[in-house]
Design an enzyme around this catalytic site. Structure first.
Site, PDB file in Angstrom:
ATOM      1  N   ARG A 167       0.099   7.009   6.859  1.00  0.00           N
ATOM      2  CA  ARG A 167      -0.269   7.037   5.755  1.00  0.00           C
ATOM      3  C   ARG A 167      -0.914   8.527   4.842  1.00  0.00           C
ATOM      4  O   ARG A 167      -0.402   8.998   3.950  1.00  0.00           O
ATOM      5  CB  ARG A 167      -0.897   5.488   4.811  1.00  0.00           C
ATOM      6  CG  ARG A 167      -0.087   4.566   5.293  1.00  0.00           C
ATOM      7  CD  ARG A 167      -0.840   3.521   4.275  1.00  0.00           C
ATOM      8  NE  ARG A 167      -0.523   1.808   4.245  1.00  0.00           N
ATOM      9  CZ  ARG A 167       0.188   1.286   4.370  1.00  0.00           C
ATOM     10  NH1 ARG A 167       1.106   2.295   3.435  1.00  0.00           N
ATOM     11  NH2 ARG A 167       0.782  -0.160   4.744  1.00  0.00           N
ATOM     12  N   ASP A 207      14.372   0.512   2.459  1.00  0.00           N
ATOM     13  CA  ASP A 207      15.442   0.120   3.672  1.00  0.00           C
ATOM     14  C   ASP A 207      16.205  -1.182   3.890  1.00  0.00           C
ATOM     15  O   ASP A 207      17.225  -0.804   3.607  1.00  0.00           O
ATOM     16  CB  ASP A 207      14.149  -0.297   4.516  1.00  0.00           C
ATOM     17  CG  ASP A 207      14.295  -0.251   6.038  1.00  0.00           C
ATOM     18  OD1 ASP A 207      15.455  -0.081   6.308  1.00  0.00           O
ATOM     19  OD2 ASP A 207      13.741  -0.113   7.076  1.00  0.00           O
ATOM     20  N   GLU A 218       8.231   1.852  -5.043  1.00  0.00           N
ATOM     21  CA  GLU A 218       8.001   1.760  -4.134  1.00  0.00           C
ATOM     22  C   GLU A 218       8.405   2.883  -3.381  1.00  0.00           C
ATOM     23  O   GLU A 218       8.707   3.647  -3.771  1.00  0.00           O
ATOM     24  CB  GLU A 218       9.165   0.429  -3.610  1.00  0.00           C
ATOM     25  CG  GLU A 218       9.521  -0.850  -3.567  1.00  0.00           C
ATOM     26  CD  GLU A 218       9.342  -0.728  -2.583  1.00  0.00           C
ATOM     27  OE1 GLU A 218       7.861  -0.762  -1.743  1.00  0.00           O
ATOM     28  OE2 GLU A 218       9.568  -2.241  -2.478  1.00  0.00           O
ATOM     29  N   ASP A 219       7.984   2.896  -2.356  1.00  0.00           N
ATOM     30  CA  ASP A 219       7.733   3.947  -1.634  1.00  0.00           C
ATOM     31  C   ASP A 219       8.797   4.442  -0.937  1.00  0.00           C
ATOM     32  O   ASP A 219       9.348   5.727  -0.705  1.00  0.00           O
ATOM     33  CB  ASP A 219       6.438   4.013  -0.517  1.00  0.00           C
ATOM     34  CG  ASP A 219       6.533   2.612   0.602  1.00  0.00           C
ATOM     35  OD1 ASP A 219       7.445   1.884   0.476  1.00  0.00           O
ATOM     36  OD2 ASP A 219       5.846   2.569   1.756  1.00  0.00           O
ATOM     37  N   PHE A 267      12.902   5.694  11.972  1.00  0.00           N
ATOM     38  CA  PHE A 267      11.215   5.118  11.600  1.00  0.00           C
ATOM     39  C   PHE A 267      10.858   5.967  11.506  1.00  0.00           C
ATOM     40  O   PHE A 267      10.490   7.548  11.861  1.00  0.00           O
ATOM     41  CB  PHE A 267      10.643   4.751  12.563  1.00  0.00           C
ATOM     42  CG  PHE A 267       9.578   3.995  12.191  1.00  0.00           C
ATOM     43  CD1 PHE A 267      10.072   2.211  12.292  1.00  0.00           C
ATOM     44  CD2 PHE A 267       8.433   3.742  12.079  1.00  0.00           C
ATOM     45  CE1 PHE A 267       8.712   1.452  11.509  1.00  0.00           C
ATOM     46  CE2 PHE A 267       7.095   3.732  11.587  1.00  0.00           C
ATOM     47  CZ  PHE A 267       7.336   1.947  11.233  1.00  0.00           C
ATOM     48  N   LYS A 317       0.954  -1.220  -0.225  1.00  0.00           N
ATOM     49  CA  LYS A 317      -0.318  -0.318  -0.160  1.00  0.00           C
ATOM     50  C   LYS A 317       0.764   1.136   0.034  1.00  0.00           C
ATOM     51  O   LYS A 317       0.325   2.207  -0.436  1.00  0.00           O
ATOM     52  CB  LYS A 317      -1.208   0.014   1.045  1.00  0.00           C
ATOM     53  CG  LYS A 317      -2.166  -1.406   1.397  1.00  0.00           C
ATOM     54  CD  LYS A 317      -2.546  -1.132   2.589  1.00  0.00           C
ATOM     55  CE  LYS A 317      -3.764  -2.215   2.649  1.00  0.00           C
ATOM     56  NZ  LYS A 317      -4.268  -2.651   3.918  1.00  0.00           N
ATOM     57  N   GLY A 318       2.259   1.097   0.664  1.00  0.00           N
ATOM     58  CA  GLY A 318       2.740   2.250   1.092  1.00  0.00           C
ATOM     59  C   GLY A 318       2.933   3.296  -0.641  1.00  0.00           C
ATOM     60  O   GLY A 318       3.424   4.287  -0.410  1.00  0.00           O
ATOM     61  N   ASP A 366       3.680   3.846   6.579  1.00  0.00           N
ATOM     62  CA  ASP A 366       2.895   3.613   7.449  1.00  0.00           C
ATOM     63  C   ASP A 366       3.719   3.192   9.060  1.00  0.00           C
ATOM     64  O   ASP A 366       5.029   2.709   8.668  1.00  0.00           O
ATOM     65  CB  ASP A 366       1.699   2.873   7.622  1.00  0.00           C
ATOM     66  CG  ASP A 366       2.396   1.775   7.301  1.00  0.00           C
ATOM     67  OD1 ASP A 366       1.581   0.822   7.811  1.00  0.00           O
ATOM     68  OD2 ASP A 366       3.009   1.172   6.474  1.00  0.00           O
TER      69      ASP A 366
END
Length: 180
Positions: free
Chosen positions: A166, A104, A100-101, A153, A44-45, A160
């Site tokens: 979000r 990481d 992609e959001d 973070f 969803k990101g 999220d």
């Protein structure tokens, strides 16, 4: 704004994010001119980023989505990657751009690229709004990256924690007491 009490600091404003996305869209337009482009958002990101990005890609393109999970409700990746919804578009001989959001650990994207390469795309590249190289557990580079973020973070603009934040229009660092 409900979220202000839960953040330490704002890393990027909505205006700064928009300028970043516009620049990525313009570069992608140049690089893919004359090519059959399939843009695949990882839900969803990436939803907010992808919607904004394609507005700035001045080319004919098709869009599809995947749902891939490695976090669940945790603040760190589990290391187990699950494809929950696959693309329906045919990828063979198309230039596939994964949206992609954030990148990481690199685990999710690494697994995803392995799967998609088997479908014989003409090319397979990645665009990420945010890149966190300090969090890498596998070697992974983005072909297009909006900005590098610190190893903290972050939430907002699609990112999220436990499905919250979000809809925050800025990129923010979440207070540790929220996710620890």
């Amino acid at each position: 704004m409900y979220w202000k009490k839960d953040i330490c600091k704002v890393l990027m404003t909505a205006e700064e994010i928009n300028e970043m996305v516009k620049g990525l869209g313009e570069q992608i337009t140049k690089d893919y001119e004359g090519k059959d482009l399939l843009v695949v958002g990882i839900l969803k990101g990436s939803a907010m980023f992808m919607v904004d990005l394609v507005k700035y890609i001045d080319l004919p393109l098709t869009m599809d989505f995947m749902v891939v999970s490695s976090y669940g409700n945790m603040s760190a990746t589990s290391g187990e990657v699950k494809i929950l919804k696959d693309v329906t578009a045919k990828m063979e001989n198309k230039h596939v751009l994964i949206v992609e959001d954030i990148v990481d650990s690199g685990l999710t994207l690494s697994k995803l690229k392995e799967v998609l390469k088997l479908r014989n795309p003409a090319s397979l590249k990645v665009v990420a709004a945010f890149d966190k190289p300090e969090g890498r557990r596998v070697e992974m580079e983005c072909d297009y990256s909006g900005t590098v973020v610190p190893n903290e973070f972050v939430v907002g603009y699609g990112l999220d924690y436990a499905e919250k934040y979000r809809n925050v229009p800025e990129l923010c660092v979440l207070k540790p007491e929220i996710y620890e």
